[in-house]
Design an enzyme around this catalytic site. Sequence first.
Site, short mmCIF file in Angstrom:
data_model
loop_
_atom_site.label_atom_id
_atom_site.label_comp_id
_atom_site.label_asym_id
_atom_site.label_seq_id
_atom_site.Cartn_x
_atom_site.Cartn_y
_atom_site.Cartn_z
N GLU A 1 32.62 33.55 37.61
CA GLU A 1 33.73 34.16 38.44
C GLU A 1 33.93 35.67 38.22
O GLU A 1 33.69 35.87 36.89
CB GLU A 1 35.13 33.15 38.56
CG GLU A 1 35.41 32.79 37.08
CD GLU A 1 35.72 33.94 35.83
OE1 GLU A 1 36.22 35.03 36.13
OE2 GLU A 1 35.06 33.91 34.66
N GLU B 1 32.11 35.76 34.21
CA GLU B 1 31.14 36.07 35.21
C GLU B 1 30.03 34.94 34.83
O GLU B 1 28.83 35.11 35.58
CB GLU B 1 30.16 37.32 34.80
CG GLU B 1 31.23 38.65 34.82
CD GLU B 1 30.36 39.72 34.62
OE1 GLU B 1 29.29 39.81 34.97
OE2 GLU B 1 30.95 40.91 34.20
#
Length: 352
Positions: A173, A316
């Site tokens: 994310e 991430e």
Amino acid sequence: MTLEQVLERIPPLDAEAMAQAKQHWDALAKPLHGLGDLEDILIRIAGICRTPRIDLRNKAVVVMCADNGVVAEGISQSGQDVTQIITENLGKGTSTVCHMARAAGADVIPVDIGVASDIHGSGVVHRKIARGTHNFAKQPAMSRDQAVQAIDVGIETALLCRQHGYDVVATGEMGIGNTTSTAAVTAALLHAPVELLTGRGSGLTSEGLVRKIQVVTRALEQWQPNQHDPIDILSKVGGYDLCGLTGLFLGGALCGLPMIIDGVIASAAALCAVRLCPTVRDYLIASHHTAEPAGVLLEQALDVKPIIDAHMALGEGTGAVLLFGMLDAAASLYTNGNTFDDSNIEAYQPLS
């Protein structure tokens, strides 16, 4: 296919495939369960993929990118412009996870599911539901319909990954403010004290942390999300990235695609998916312990055992990508290792 139909069609793991995978591990010329949790993960991957023939060569990390309106409350040291910059860098292949994914032989698939700004350049999948959530300190983060729409994006993304030939997917994310949304969602799901679940995110002063706790506490008191309704929780205090990740876990379970949990935000989404469909719990593969306070409680609620403990707090999908290398090594032994018969060694026997 509606969300209700997806939830109804998620099957249990294939017990026969898992039994065959365990039998194969035990036949290899090594101590029984010598690779410990890695053996267990590959056995579950056999159950997820419904075959003892495990192939993890084609890997991807899907990064759900979205902004959180609650940043207006001063709960992050960074502004929303950072979400746009990192999302575009994900598309260019220059962000942190991109370098790590290349080392792991994995593709990066960034999805703009709710970035506040227009995303320029190639390489990003454009599935924007809205330009960020509302500031949930002032109003609910999104409508229930928008939450379902974002979950659907995640389900569809998982199905597309399977269609494009990926064997395993890491979940990531990107979104400034999303640890605040995650703290609120986790507190609502677990009915736990906000101060025990809220951390400094990408970096907050002690004063900023106090403000973050106050914002989450007031929002939960004001909107009263239903503990037993994950969609209600996500719509009131969640984020589009959380919704998309929830859908990824549901979609992966539906189509037999192993999904690796990365950190606290993906863990909160995984718990939302489990609350929507308890069968999903058996499909969960956790990569690493997170530095965020909510992480331990989420691991306990999900009953998962992360493999990596490196005090990571990057996001991430970086922790999940690190697990790829370990799974590749285990899968190489599983596929190519000599058996006791090959080596003319007497097989180990289980100890009583």
